[in-house]
Design a protein around this motif. Sequence first.
Motif, short mmCIF file in Angstrom:
data_model
loop_
_atom_site.label_atom_id
_atom_site.label_comp_id
_atom_site.label_asym_id
_atom_site.label_seq_id
_atom_site.Cartn_x
_atom_site.Cartn_y
_atom_site.Cartn_z
N VAL A 91 0.69 -1.40 -0.22
CA VAL A 91 -0.19 0.24 -0.19
C VAL A 91 0.79 1.62 0.22
O VAL A 91 0.57 2.20 -0.76
CB VAL A 91 -0.80 -0.07 1.12
N ARG A 92 1.98 1.33 0.40
CA ARG A 92 3.03 2.44 1.01
C ARG A 92 3.39 2.46 -0.23
O ARG A 92 3.88 4.15 -0.50
CB ARG A 92 3.29 2.57 2.67
N GLU A 93 4.35 1.57 -1.56
CA GLU A 93 5.15 1.76 -1.66
C GLU A 93 4.69 2.17 -3.15
O GLU A 93 5.04 2.68 -4.24
CB GLU A 93 5.53 0.70 -2.86
N VAL A 94 2.82 1.56 -3.26
CA VAL A 94 1.99 2.32 -4.43
C VAL A 94 1.76 3.22 -4.50
O VAL A 94 1.66 4.31 -5.03
CB VAL A 94 0.71 1.29 -4.74
N ARG A 95 1.15 4.08 -3.39
CA ARG A 95 0.82 5.63 -2.97
C ARG A 95 2.46 6.25 -3.35
O ARG A 95 3.12 7.49 -3.85
CB ARG A 95 0.38 5.48 -1.69
N GLU A 96 3.85 5.55 -2.80
CA GLU A 96 4.90 6.52 -3.13
C GLU A 96 5.49 6.35 -4.82
O GLU A 96 5.50 7.42 -5.06
CB GLU A 96 5.88 5.96 -1.72
N GLU A 97 5.02 5.23 -5.36
CA GLU A 97 5.07 5.50 -6.84
C GLU A 97 4.74 5.80 -7.68
O GLU A 97 4.81 6.34 -8.81
CB GLU A 97 6.03 4.26 -6.75
N THR A 98 3.32 5.75 -7.10
CA THR A 98 1.53 6.90 -8.09
C THR A 98 0.97 7.24 -7.68
O THR A 98 0.40 8.84 -8.50
CB THR A 98 1.31 5.33 -8.57
N THR A 103 -7.03 0.65 -2.06
CA THR A 103 -8.44 -0.04 -1.70
C THR A 103 -8.39 -1.42 -1.07
O THR A 103 -9.01 -1.53 -0.21
CB THR A 103 -9.92 0.32 -2.73
N SER A 104 -7.53 -2.08 -1.87
CA SER A 104 -7.33 -3.89 -1.58
C SER A 104 -6.33 -4.07 -2.10
O SER A 104 -5.91 -3.44 -3.36
CB SER A 104 -8.20 -4.19 -2.06
N ALA A 105 -5.70 -5.24 -1.28
CA ALA A 105 -4.10 -5.81 -1.63
C ALA A 105 -4.67 -7.48 -1.09
O ALA A 105 -4.70 -7.64 -0.08
CB ALA A 105 -3.26 -4.99 -1.48
N SER A 106 -4.62 -8.36 -2.32
CA SER A 106 -4.71 -9.43 -2.20
C SER A 106 -3.42 -10.11 -2.22
O SER A 106 -2.79 -9.96 -3.85
CB SER A 106 -5.62 -9.77 -3.01
N PHE A 107 -2.71 -11.40 -2.08
CA PHE A 107 -1.57 -12.12 -2.16
C PHE A 107 -1.92 -13.31 -3.25
O PHE A 107 -2.82 -13.72 -2.85
CB PHE A 107 -1.47 -12.67 -0.49
N LEU A 108 -0.92 -13.02 -4.40
CA LEU A 108 -0.71 -14.36 -5.46
C LEU A 108 0.20 -14.84 -4.62
O LEU A 108 -0.16 -16.03 -4.90
CB LEU A 108 -0.76 -12.73 -6.95
#
Length: 183
Positions: A91-98, A103-108
Motif C-alpha cells: 500500500v505504501r509503495e504504490v502510494r509513494e510511486e504512483t 482500496t484492496s490488496a490480495s496476495f498472489l
Amino acid sequence: MIDKKPHPLALFRYCPRCGSALFKEHDARSKQCEDCGFTFYHNAAASTAAFIVRSDGALLCARRACQPAQGTLDLPGGFIDPGEDAVAGVVREVREETGATVTSASFLFSLPNKYVFSDFEVATCDLFFSVELASYDHLQATDDVAELLWLHPEDIQPALFGLASIRQAVARYLQERGLALRK
C-alpha cells in the motif's frame, strides 16, 4: 578447477558490534566475531510488487529511474520497512510511486530474487499482490519511478522487465491469461 563464489557477506570485514577484524565465516550464510561472539546472518529481505489492472485489462507498469536495472520496466512496489506487514508495505509503495490510494490488496504468490545494490547482492523474497485503486486517473510517477505506463497484455514483453523475479511474475501473469509470451 571449481569457481567458488565468494561468501555472501564477504564485503563485511569488521564486526558491526565491536569493530573487530576477527569477523569470520561461520557457515554458508553467516559470519561470527571471534572476539565478542556476535553472529550476523545473510537472510532474505522482503519486497512487494503490485499487479494493478484497469477495467480494460491494461496493466500498470513503471519504468525504473534508478539502478539496479535503470530504464527497464517494473511493477510498482519495493522493500517492506521494518515493523511493517506485507500489505502495509505494498500500500505504501504504490502510494509513494504512483500517488494512488489502494482500496484492496490480495496476495498472489512469491518468488525469490537477487537485487544488487551498492555492489552488494541482496537476496529478496518478492511478494506479489493483486491491487485495486480508489482511482485509476491522475497517477503520477514519483519516488524512484521515471514513468508510469498502461500496457495491454498483448503488448507486454517480459524481457523488457529488468529484475528477474518481476520478469518471471509478468510471464506467469500472461500465461495465466492464456497469452503467448512475446520476446
